[in-house]
Every structure is written in structure tokens, then in C-alpha cells.
Enzyme design. Structure first.
Site, mmCIF file in Angstrom:
data_model
loop_
_atom_site.group_PDB
_atom_site.id
_atom_site.type_symbol
_atom_site.label_atom_id
_atom_site.label_comp_id
_atom_site.label_asym_id
_atom_site.label_seq_id
_atom_site.Cartn_x
_atom_site.Cartn_y
_atom_site.Cartn_z
ATOM 1 N N LYS A 199 45.330 25.753 24.986
ATOM 2 C CA LYS A 199 44.089 25.985 24.232
ATOM 3 C C LYS A 199 44.485 26.637 22.923
ATOM 4 O O LYS A 199 45.014 27.748 22.916
ATOM 5 C CB LYS A 199 43.136 26.892 25.024
ATOM 6 C CG LYS A 199 41.851 27.238 24.279
ATOM 7 C CD LYS A 199 40.924 28.046 25.166
ATOM 8 C CE LYS A 199 39.735 28.610 24.417
ATOM 9 N NZ LYS A 199 38.856 27.605 23.838
ATOM 10 N N THR A 203 39.189 27.963 19.195
ATOM 11 C CA THR A 203 37.960 28.430 19.809
ATOM 12 C C THR A 203 36.835 28.086 18.853
ATOM 13 O O THR A 203 37.021 28.096 17.632
ATOM 14 C CB THR A 203 38.006 29.939 20.137
ATOM 15 O OG1 THR A 203 36.821 30.298 20.852
ATOM 16 C CG2 THR A 203 38.161 30.805 18.905
ATOM 17 N N GLU A 240 41.027 22.285 22.851
ATOM 18 C CA GLU A 240 40.333 23.166 23.803
ATOM 19 C C GLU A 240 40.787 22.916 25.238
ATOM 20 O O GLU A 240 40.335 23.578 26.162
ATOM 21 C CB GLU A 240 38.816 22.954 23.716
ATOM 22 C CG GLU A 240 38.179 23.547 22.487
ATOM 23 C CD GLU A 240 37.785 24.997 22.661
ATOM 24 O OE1 GLU A 240 38.211 25.638 23.641
ATOM 25 O OE2 GLU A 240 37.039 25.495 21.798
#
Length: 103
Positions: free
Chosen positions: A21, A24, A74
Site C-alpha cells: 500500500k 492513501t 491501495e
């Protein structure tokens, strides 16, 4: 103890630490982060510190301009990403992408 600068749901901790990841997506309340910022990261649930990240880029996005690349960054599918964002920020359409790397 120093306060954390940004928090993530605990379910994302392992993906962040493993580099799976790398972005954000946040609302306007967290649109102030800039490229080069070094941030202490905590878990949303208990505010426990788990890493430090550096912001590598920022941009804006809307729900209808999210792409497969955003989803990959993500570590989820595009359908999952759109649902997660819509669930976290109901009724909102303008978002801020924060790209980062763990230090």
C-alpha cells in the site's frame, strides 16, 4: 511520547509495512500534507505508532476518476477502492491522494 501525524485502519498496517500500500486517499481535512513531509504513522483504533513514512507526491482525484493504478497502489481492486472511499466519506466526491514510502 510523540503524537502521530496520520493514522490508518489497523487492517492496512501489514500492507503499508510490506510496501503493498503506497497511497492513501483522504478528504479535505487531510489535504495539507506536502511532498517531502516525514510523518509518524499510527493505527486509527489505538493510535499506536507503527512506522514513519515520507510523502513522495500529492494530487487530487474524484470518485469517478479513480483508476486501476490507484487501486493497485491501495492493494485492492478498483471496485473495492471505490466502495471503501464511499463508505468512509459518504456524499463526498473530491479527494486528496497522498503517495508515500516507508522510511
Amino acid at each position: 511520547m510523540q503524537p502521530n501525524d496520520i493514522t490508518f485502519s489497523q487492517r492496512f498496517q501489514d500492507d503499508i509495512l510490506a510496501g503493498r500500500k503506497t497511497i492513501t486517499i483522504r478528504d479535505e481535512s487531510e489535504s495539507h500534507f506536502k511532498t517531502g513531509d516525514v510523518l509518524r504513522v499510527g493505527r486509527f483504533e489505538d493510535d499506536g505508532y507503527f512506522c514513519t513514512i515520507e510523502v513522495t507526491a500529492t494530487s487530487t482525484v474524484t470518485l469517478d476518476t479513480l483508476t486501476e493504478k490507484h487501486a493497485e497502489q491501495e492493494n485492492m481492486t478498483l471496485t473495492e477502492l471505490i466502495k471503501v472511499i464511499a463508505d468512509i466519506y459518504p456524499g463526498q466526491t473530491q479527494f486528496y491522494v497522498i503517495e508515500f514510502k516507508c522510511l
